[in-house]
Design a protein around this motif. Structure first.
Motif, short mmCIF file in Angstrom:
data_model
loop_
_atom_site.label_atom_id
_atom_site.label_comp_id
_atom_site.label_asym_id
_atom_site.label_seq_id
_atom_site.Cartn_x
_atom_site.Cartn_y
_atom_site.Cartn_z
N THR A 55 54.97 -59.34 11.60
CA THR A 55 54.94 -58.33 10.55
C THR A 55 53.73 -57.41 10.72
N ASN A 56 52.57 -57.98 10.99
CA ASN A 56 51.36 -57.18 11.18
C ASN A 56 51.46 -56.28 12.40
N ALA A 57 52.09 -56.76 13.48
CA ALA A 57 52.25 -55.94 14.69
C ALA A 57 53.13 -54.73 14.40
N ILE A 58 54.22 -54.93 13.68
CA ILE A 58 55.12 -53.83 13.34
C ILE A 58 54.41 -52.86 12.38
N LEU A 59 53.72 -53.40 11.41
CA LEU A 59 52.98 -52.57 10.46
C LEU A 59 51.91 -51.74 11.16
N ALA A 60 51.22 -52.32 12.13
CA ALA A 60 50.19 -51.59 12.88
C ALA A 60 50.80 -50.44 13.68
N GLU A 61 51.97 -50.66 14.29
CA GLU A 61 52.64 -49.59 15.04
C GLU A 61 53.03 -48.44 14.12
N VAL A 62 53.63 -48.78 12.98
CA VAL A 62 54.04 -47.74 12.02
C VAL A 62 52.82 -46.98 11.52
N TYR A 63 51.77 -47.69 11.21
CA TYR A 63 50.54 -47.06 10.70
C TYR A 63 49.92 -46.14 11.74
N GLN A 64 49.88 -46.56 13.00
CA GLN A 64 49.32 -45.72 14.06
C GLN A 64 50.14 -44.46 14.25
N ARG A 66 51.99 -42.98 12.03
CA ARG A 66 51.77 -42.13 10.87
C ARG A 66 50.43 -41.42 10.95
N MET A 67 49.39 -42.11 11.35
CA MET A 67 48.07 -41.50 11.46
C MET A 67 48.07 -40.40 12.53
N GLN A 68 48.77 -40.62 13.64
CA GLN A 68 48.87 -39.60 14.69
C GLN A 68 49.61 -38.38 14.17
N ARG A 69 50.70 -38.61 13.45
CA ARG A 69 51.50 -37.50 12.92
C ARG A 69 50.70 -36.71 11.90
N LEU A 70 49.94 -37.37 11.05
CA LEU A 70 49.15 -36.68 10.04
C LEU A 70 47.99 -35.90 10.66
#
Length: 74
Positions: A55-64, A66-70
């Motif tokens: 779960t943390n690995a998937i969450l980290a990918e999504v978060y990264q 999102r941060m790149q897109r922002l």
């Protein structure tokens, strides 16, 4: 290893952040015995199981992503 666990049982664990998943979710590891914990969705801290690792690995990918897109959108 048994001695390290005994030390932690008597004196308590010495947790340090081992991995920042997001700004609010972290993984922790005991400096002495190596026990791992993570923040959960409801704000508590639980032992780091394989399910939480995934779960943390998937969450980290999504978060990264999102941060790149922002950062590129500004």
């Amino acid at each position: 290893m048994i001695l390290k666990k005994l030390i932690c049982a008597v004196l308590g664990h010495q947790y340090v952040v081992s991995n920042n998943i997001t700004a609010h979710v972290h993984e922790y590891r005991c400096k002495c015995c190596g026990e791992e914990l993570t923040d959960t969705a409801n704000g508590s801290v639980e032992k780091l199981t394989p399910k939480y690792k995934e779960t943390n690995a998937i969450l980290a990918e999504v978060y990264q992503r999102r941060m790149q897109r922002l950062s590129s959108g500004s």
